[in-house]
Design a protein around this motif. Structure first.
Motif, PDB file in Angstrom:
ATOM      1  N   ALA A  96       0.842  -1.200   0.000  1.00 15.35           N
ATOM      2  CA  ALA A  96       0.000   0.000   0.000  1.00 15.35           C
ATOM      3  C   ALA A  96       0.876   1.249   0.000  1.00 15.35           C
ATOM      4  O   ALA A  96       1.903   1.310   0.674  1.00 15.35           O
ATOM      5  CB  ALA A  96      -0.905   0.005   1.217  1.00 15.35           C
ATOM      6  N   GLU A 146      -8.586   3.952  -1.965  1.00 18.15           N
ATOM      7  CA  GLU A 146      -8.596   2.552  -2.373  1.00 18.15           C
ATOM      8  C   GLU A 146      -7.700   2.349  -3.593  1.00 18.15           C
ATOM      9  O   GLU A 146      -7.389   3.279  -4.318  1.00 18.15           O
ATOM     10  CB  GLU A 146     -10.024   2.130  -2.718  1.00 18.15           C
ATOM     11  N   LYS A 147      -7.345   1.097  -3.811  1.00 19.22           N
ATOM     12  CA  LYS A 147      -6.512   0.692  -4.950  1.00 19.22           C
ATOM     13  C   LYS A 147      -5.242   1.541  -5.015  1.00 19.22           C
ATOM     14  O   LYS A 147      -4.956   2.180  -6.020  1.00 19.22           O
ATOM     15  CB  LYS A 147      -7.297   0.771  -6.255  1.00 19.22           C
ATOM     16  N   ASN A 148      -4.485   1.515  -3.943  1.00 21.90           N
ATOM     17  CA  ASN A 148      -3.266   2.319  -3.864  1.00 21.90           C
ATOM     18  C   ASN A 148      -2.005   1.453  -3.870  1.00 21.90           C
ATOM     19  O   ASN A 148      -1.032   1.764  -3.225  1.00 21.90           O
ATOM     20  CB  ASN A 148      -3.300   3.205  -2.619  1.00 21.90           C
TER      21      ASN A 148
END
Length: 181
Positions: free
Chosen positions: A38, A46-48
């Motif tokens: 992350a 989100e989606k990092n």
């Protein structure tokens, strides 16, 4: 045939690499980075996942880092996962380093090469005389063409050991029980 020119059809043990030009300054740190974690800058989004590497800044990036326009004009390489290891597209990395002795793999119809040695190759058990990577001794699919299984192995052979291949985390951690009620 002139014996001073190495032939790609000699066995691994016969060819010795002479250090060519200097290693790109960013290559050593690229091989040490851990991708797909992350992003600490964008931990609230989100989606990092850290999936790209900026050669100019020598840093890894998530998609939110790229959207901030700081790295738009920088040279970036996308990192992929294959057999739980980080890989890059062969066509993208061969612009910077000589990859012709590194074993390539086909993944989603594209040729990739591993940043660091993949966990296994084939059944895992080696028979005496099997062709292996000159550095880490992993089995090679085509020893007539390749001498290394990853970029890190070629870097170590040409410029010395710069990458530690320790596991960053154990496969299984300490078991945690659910709290008793």
């Amino acid at each position: 045939m002139n014996s001073s020119i190495p032939s790609p059809f000699k066995t691994n043990e016969q060819v010795q690499l002479a250090p060519s030009r200097n290693m790109p300054t960013w290559l050593g740190t690229l091989l040490k980075k851990i991708f797909f974690g992350a992003c600490l800058v964008h931990d609230e989004l989100e989606k990092n996942e850290l999936r790209k590497y900026c050669i100019i800044c020598d840093s890894y990036l998530c998609k939110h880092c790229i959207c901030r326009n700081k790295h738009n004009d920088h040279d970036q390489r996308k990192i992929y996962r294959h057999v739980y290891k980080d890989v890059v597209l062969l066509e993208q990395i061969e612009k910077y380093i000589d990859c012709k002795l590194i074993q390539s793999y086909r993944c989603n119809k594209k040729l990739i090469i591993a940043l660091n040695p993949l966990p296994h190759c084939g059944s895992g058990s080696l028979i005496v005389g099997d062709p292996t990577c000159l550095t880490c001794k992993k089995r090679l699919h085509d020893p007539q063409l390749f001498q290394f299984c990853s970029i890190a192995c070629q870097v170590e052979a040409k410029w010395g050991k710069i990458v530690e291949t320790k596991r960053e985390r154990k496969r299984k951690g300490i078991p945690h029980r659910a709290p008793l009620k």
